[in-house]
Design a protein around this motif. Structure first.
Motif, PDB file in Angstrom:
ATOM      1  N   PHE A 267       0.769  -1.288  -0.176  1.00  0.00           N
ATOM      2  CA  PHE A 267       0.080   0.043  -0.074  1.00  0.00           C
ATOM      3  C   PHE A 267       0.992   1.113   0.044  1.00  0.00           C
ATOM      4  CE2 PHE A 267      -3.761  -2.490   1.435  1.00  0.00           C
ATOM      5  CZ  PHE A 267      -4.455  -2.042   0.537  1.00  0.00           C
ATOM      6  N   LYS A 268       1.934   1.352   0.765  1.00  0.00           N
ATOM      7  CA  LYS A 268       2.702   2.622   0.778  1.00  0.00           C
ATOM      8  C   LYS A 268       3.473   2.810  -0.518  1.00  0.00           C
ATOM      9  CE  LYS A 268       3.775   2.449   5.928  1.00  0.00           C
ATOM     10  NZ  LYS A 268       4.700   2.455   6.657  1.00  0.00           N
ATOM     11  N   ALA A 269       4.062   1.681  -1.022  1.00  0.00           N
ATOM     12  CA  ALA A 269       4.618   1.674  -2.365  1.00  0.00           C
ATOM     13  C   ALA A 269       3.595   2.128  -3.618  1.00  0.00           C
ATOM     14  CB  ALA A 269       5.434   0.183  -2.713  1.00  0.00           C
ATOM     15  N   LEU A 270       2.438   1.534  -3.296  1.00  0.00           N
ATOM     16  CA  LEU A 270       1.434   1.942  -4.577  1.00  0.00           C
ATOM     17  C   LEU A 270       0.928   3.378  -4.250  1.00  0.00           C
ATOM     18  CD1 LEU A 270      -0.976  -1.088  -4.501  1.00  0.00           C
ATOM     19  CD2 LEU A 270       0.099   0.088  -6.362  1.00  0.00           C
ATOM     20  N   GLN A 271       0.838   4.070  -3.162  1.00  0.00           N
ATOM     21  CA  GLN A 271       0.776   5.402  -2.987  1.00  0.00           C
ATOM     22  C   GLN A 271       1.808   6.135  -3.488  1.00  0.00           C
ATOM     23  OE1 GLN A 271       0.528   5.800   1.419  1.00  0.00           O
ATOM     24  NE2 GLN A 271      -1.731   4.745   1.538  1.00  0.00           N
ATOM     25  N   THR A 272       2.985   6.120  -3.233  1.00  0.00           N
ATOM     26  CA  THR A 272       4.086   6.627  -3.984  1.00  0.00           C
ATOM     27  C   THR A 272       4.200   6.718  -5.320  1.00  0.00           C
ATOM     28  OG1 THR A 272       5.441   6.191  -1.822  1.00  0.00           O
ATOM     29  CG2 THR A 272       6.698   7.137  -3.899  1.00  0.00           C
ATOM     30  N   VAL A 273       3.896   5.353  -5.896  1.00  0.00           N
ATOM     31  CA  VAL A 273       3.907   5.218  -7.529  1.00  0.00           C
ATOM     32  C   VAL A 273       2.685   5.549  -8.237  1.00  0.00           C
ATOM     33  CG1 VAL A 273       4.015   3.339  -9.055  1.00  0.00           C
ATOM     34  CG2 VAL A 273       5.230   2.922  -7.168  1.00  0.00           C
ATOM     35  N   ILE A 274       1.613   5.784  -7.365  1.00  0.00           N
ATOM     36  CA  ILE A 274       0.324   6.324  -7.959  1.00  0.00           C
ATOM     37  C   ILE A 274       0.393   7.801  -7.881  1.00  0.00           C
ATOM     38  CG2 ILE A 274      -2.152   6.744  -7.467  1.00  0.00           C
ATOM     39  CD1 ILE A 274      -2.305   3.877  -6.680  1.00  0.00           C
ATOM     40  N   ALA A 275       0.873   8.175  -6.949  1.00  0.00           N
ATOM     41  CA  ALA A 275       1.299  10.112  -6.891  1.00  0.00           C
ATOM     42  C   ALA A 275       2.097  10.355  -8.060  1.00  0.00           C
ATOM     43  CB  ALA A 275       1.692  10.498  -5.737  1.00  0.00           C
ATOM     44  N   PHE A 276       3.181   9.602  -8.181  1.00  0.00           N
ATOM     45  CA  PHE A 276       4.283   9.961  -9.248  1.00  0.00           C
ATOM     46  C   PHE A 276       3.236   9.914 -10.626  1.00  0.00           C
ATOM     47  CE2 PHE A 276       7.230   7.689 -12.325  1.00  0.00           C
ATOM     48  CZ  PHE A 276       7.693   8.952 -12.760  1.00  0.00           C
ATOM     49  N   PHE A 277       2.754   8.757 -10.887  1.00  0.00           N
ATOM     50  CA  PHE A 277       2.439   8.403 -11.879  1.00  0.00           C
ATOM     51  C   PHE A 277       1.079   9.596 -12.440  1.00  0.00           C
ATOM     52  CE2 PHE A 277      -0.981   6.503 -14.746  1.00  0.00           C
ATOM     53  CZ  PHE A 277       0.052   6.224 -16.065  1.00  0.00           C
ATOM     54  N   LEU A 278       0.329   9.937 -11.285  1.00  0.00           N
ATOM     55  CA  LEU A 278      -0.784  10.959 -11.733  1.00  0.00           C
ATOM     56  C   LEU A 278      -0.074  12.241 -12.077  1.00  0.00           C
ATOM     57  CD1 LEU A 278      -3.297  10.173  -9.005  1.00  0.00           C
ATOM     58  CD2 LEU A 278      -3.465   9.763 -11.589  1.00  0.00           C
ATOM     59  N   LEU A 279       1.025  12.758 -11.272  1.00  0.00           N
ATOM     60  CA  LEU A 279       1.621  14.006 -11.743  1.00  0.00           C
ATOM     61  C   LEU A 279       2.401  13.846 -12.955  1.00  0.00           C
ATOM     62  CD1 LEU A 279       3.163  14.716  -8.041  1.00  0.00           C
ATOM     63  CD2 LEU A 279       1.358  15.989  -9.091  1.00  0.00           C
ATOM     64  N   TYR A 280       3.068  12.886 -13.268  1.00  0.00           N
ATOM     65  CA  TYR A 280       3.694  12.635 -14.520  1.00  0.00           C
ATOM     66  C   TYR A 280       2.612  12.702 -15.717  1.00  0.00           C
ATOM     67  CZ  TYR A 280       7.348  10.714 -17.711  1.00  0.00           C
ATOM     68  OH  TYR A 280       8.046  10.527 -18.657  1.00  0.00           O
ATOM     69  N   SER A 281       1.441  12.146 -15.391  1.00  0.00           N
ATOM     70  CA  SER A 281       0.328  12.190 -16.298  1.00  0.00           C
ATOM     71  C   SER A 281       0.154  13.590 -16.693  1.00  0.00           C
ATOM     72  CB  SER A 281      -0.609  11.384 -16.002  1.00  0.00           C
ATOM     73  OG  SER A 281      -0.247   9.907 -15.908  1.00  0.00           O
ATOM     74  N   THR A 282      -0.171  14.339 -15.722  1.00  0.00           N
ATOM     75  CA  THR A 282      -0.417  15.745 -15.698  1.00  0.00           C
ATOM     76  C   THR A 282       0.415  16.477 -16.498  1.00  0.00           C
ATOM     77  OG1 THR A 282      -1.844  15.533 -13.680  1.00  0.00           O
ATOM     78  CG2 THR A 282      -1.446  17.869 -14.675  1.00  0.00           C
ATOM     79  N   PHE A 283       1.949  16.421 -16.238  1.00  0.00           N
ATOM     80  CA  PHE A 283       2.896  16.927 -16.889  1.00  0.00           C
ATOM     81  C   PHE A 283       2.971  16.490 -18.583  1.00  0.00           C
ATOM     82  CE2 PHE A 283       7.260  16.320 -18.524  1.00  0.00           C
ATOM     83  CZ  PHE A 283       7.503  17.297 -18.689  1.00  0.00           C
ATOM     84  N   ILE A 284       2.604  15.159 -18.733  1.00  0.00           N
ATOM     85  CA  ILE A 284       2.585  14.636 -20.216  1.00  0.00           C
ATOM     86  C   ILE A 284       1.258  15.422 -20.910  1.00  0.00           C
ATOM     87  CG2 ILE A 284       2.037  12.719 -21.660  1.00  0.00           C
ATOM     88  CD1 ILE A 284       4.663  12.484 -20.694  1.00  0.00           C
ATOM     89  N   LEU A 285       0.286  15.473 -20.020  1.00  0.00           N
ATOM     90  CA  LEU A 285      -0.923  15.971 -20.939  1.00  0.00           C
ATOM     91  C   LEU A 285      -0.670  17.420 -20.875  1.00  0.00           C
ATOM     92  CD1 LEU A 285      -3.859  15.690 -21.476  1.00  0.00           C
ATOM     93  CD2 LEU A 285      -4.508  16.165 -19.126  1.00  0.00           C
ATOM     94  N   SER A 286      -0.067  18.300 -20.364  1.00  0.00           N
ATOM     95  CA  SER A 286       0.425  19.897 -20.387  1.00  0.00           C
ATOM     96  C   SER A 286       0.958  19.839 -21.782  1.00  0.00           C
ATOM     97  CB  SER A 286       0.971  20.313 -19.248  1.00  0.00           C
ATOM     98  OG  SER A 286       2.206  19.874 -19.243  1.00  0.00           O
ATOM     99  N   VAL A 287       2.077  18.982 -22.031  1.00  0.00           N
ATOM    100  CA  VAL A 287       2.681  18.855 -22.841  1.00  0.00           C
ATOM    101  C   VAL A 287       1.936  18.623 -24.377  1.00  0.00           C
ATOM    102  CG1 VAL A 287       5.016  18.052 -24.472  1.00  0.00           C
ATOM    103  CG2 VAL A 287       5.192  18.605 -21.830  1.00  0.00           C
ATOM    104  N   LEU A 288       1.070  17.538 -24.300  1.00  0.00           N
ATOM    105  CA  LEU A 288       0.416  17.436 -25.396  1.00  0.00           C
ATOM    106  C   LEU A 288      -0.474  18.194 -25.911  1.00  0.00           C
ATOM    107  CD1 LEU A 288      -0.359  13.367 -24.468  1.00  0.00           C
ATOM    108  CD2 LEU A 288       0.920  14.315 -26.559  1.00  0.00           C
TER     109      LEU A 288
END
Length: 320
Positions: free
Chosen positions: A235-256
């Motif tokens: 659960f702790k690892a998933l929280q960190t990975v999901i947070a990174f993935f969501l922020l990274y997805s937002t960043f990718i979306l801004s470039v797109l």
């Protein structure tokens, strides 16, 4: 009506600029705190774990990254009338690619490390990778450096072609010509290279979820209504990975969006909005890492308590 719209535009512009500066400052402070805690622990213990090495390298790279962005922002607001030359454009693109690369790939390596350390599969290939986790991280970083070199070469080639075309037909400033003819292609090339760590992060996220699900299914057969240490770690690892993935997805979306609605890049308000979204990734991800790390969380709590004690002592001194 036109005056009202202009006023709203100015207010939105000011609010976004304040948010942008705030993000940069708290990002530098958060990453500085993370780097300081791990370096002090390294001096004390004379050794550093692989996770802490990645976290320290990530924090230092982001301090450099955000500091450069803060300096460029100050220059942009102070000297907005200075035109960008071809040399300045080339250097700024290279610096942006390099600092962004390390911020993303070190975070991706952290996701890979969490996945290999915590996931539990009986597959022989997975076990081979799990036993050689340091080599896996080293190879991942080496591959990322090769991709960085290729990315820089291709983007510099694109900019050189743009410079040659501009020199044959000088009808405006290079900055205007670059944004009209070349910037979209540069962003498109960059998004291709960003897709590699994006896919890798998505893969680790999905595999972590699957590992948690299989582990939960096994545990239900033995223990009802309790959570074991491995489940908590998942659960702790998933929280960190999901947070990174969501922020990274937002960043990718801004470039797109910049590539898709390219004409919006002519508007300063849209550019600042994209910067706010972009800087949210290296800033808030660092705070998520601090909250998710016991040692960093304890150090932050002790720091806050010491500040409160100092302020209370200062107030008591003034009262007397």
């Amino acid at each position: 009506m036109q005056h009202l719209l202009k006023t709203i535009f100015v207010i939105c512009h000011s609010i976004l600029a304040i948010i942008l500066i705030f993000e940069l400052i708290i990002g530098i402070l958060g990453n500085g705190f993370m780097a300081l805690v791990h370096c002090m622990d390294w001096v004390k213990r004379k050794k550093m774990s692989l996770v802490n090495k990645i976290l320290t390298a990530l924090a230092i790279s982001r301090i450099f990254h955000l500091s450069l962005l803060l300096i460029s922002l100050v220059i942009f607001f102070s000297y907005s009338d200075i035109p960008m030359t071809s040399r300045m454009t080339q250097v700024s693109n290279n610096v942006w690619i390099i600092v962004n690369h390390f911020s993303i790939w070190l975070s991706t390596c952290l996701s890979v490390l969490y996945f290999l350390k915590i996931s539990n599969f009986s597959n022989s290939f997975f076990l081979y990778l799990k036993w050689r986790v340091e080599k896996v991280v080293s190879v991942t970083l080496l591959v990322s450096l090769l991709l960085l070199i290729l990315n820089i070469l291709l983007i510099n080639l694109e900019i050189s072609i743009c410079i040659n075309e501009y020199q044959r037909n000088i009808s405006c400033s290079f900055s205007s010509y670059y944004y009209a003819k070349c910037h979209r292609q540069v962003l498109s090339l960059h998004i291709i290279f960003l897709s590699v760590p994006f896919v890798l992060s998505l893969s680790t996220l999905l595999l972590l979820i699957f590992s948690l699900w299989t582990h939960h299914q096994r545990m239900q057969q033995h223990v009802q209504g309790s959570r074991d240490a491995r489940t908590t770690a998942h659960f702790k690892a998933l929280q960190t990975v999901i947070a990174f993935f969501l922020l990274y997805s937002t960043f990718i979306l801004s470039v797109l969006i910049q590539i898709w609605k390219y004409e919006l890049l002519k508007k300063n308000l849209f550019i600042i909005f994209c910067e706010v979204v972009y800087i949210a990734f290296p800033t808030f991800h660092s705070y998520i890492l601090i909250v998710g790390d016991i040692k960093l969380r304890q150090a932050a709590c002790l720091s806050v308590l010491s500040q409160l004690k100092f302020r209370l002592h200062y107030v008591e001194t003034l009262d007397h």
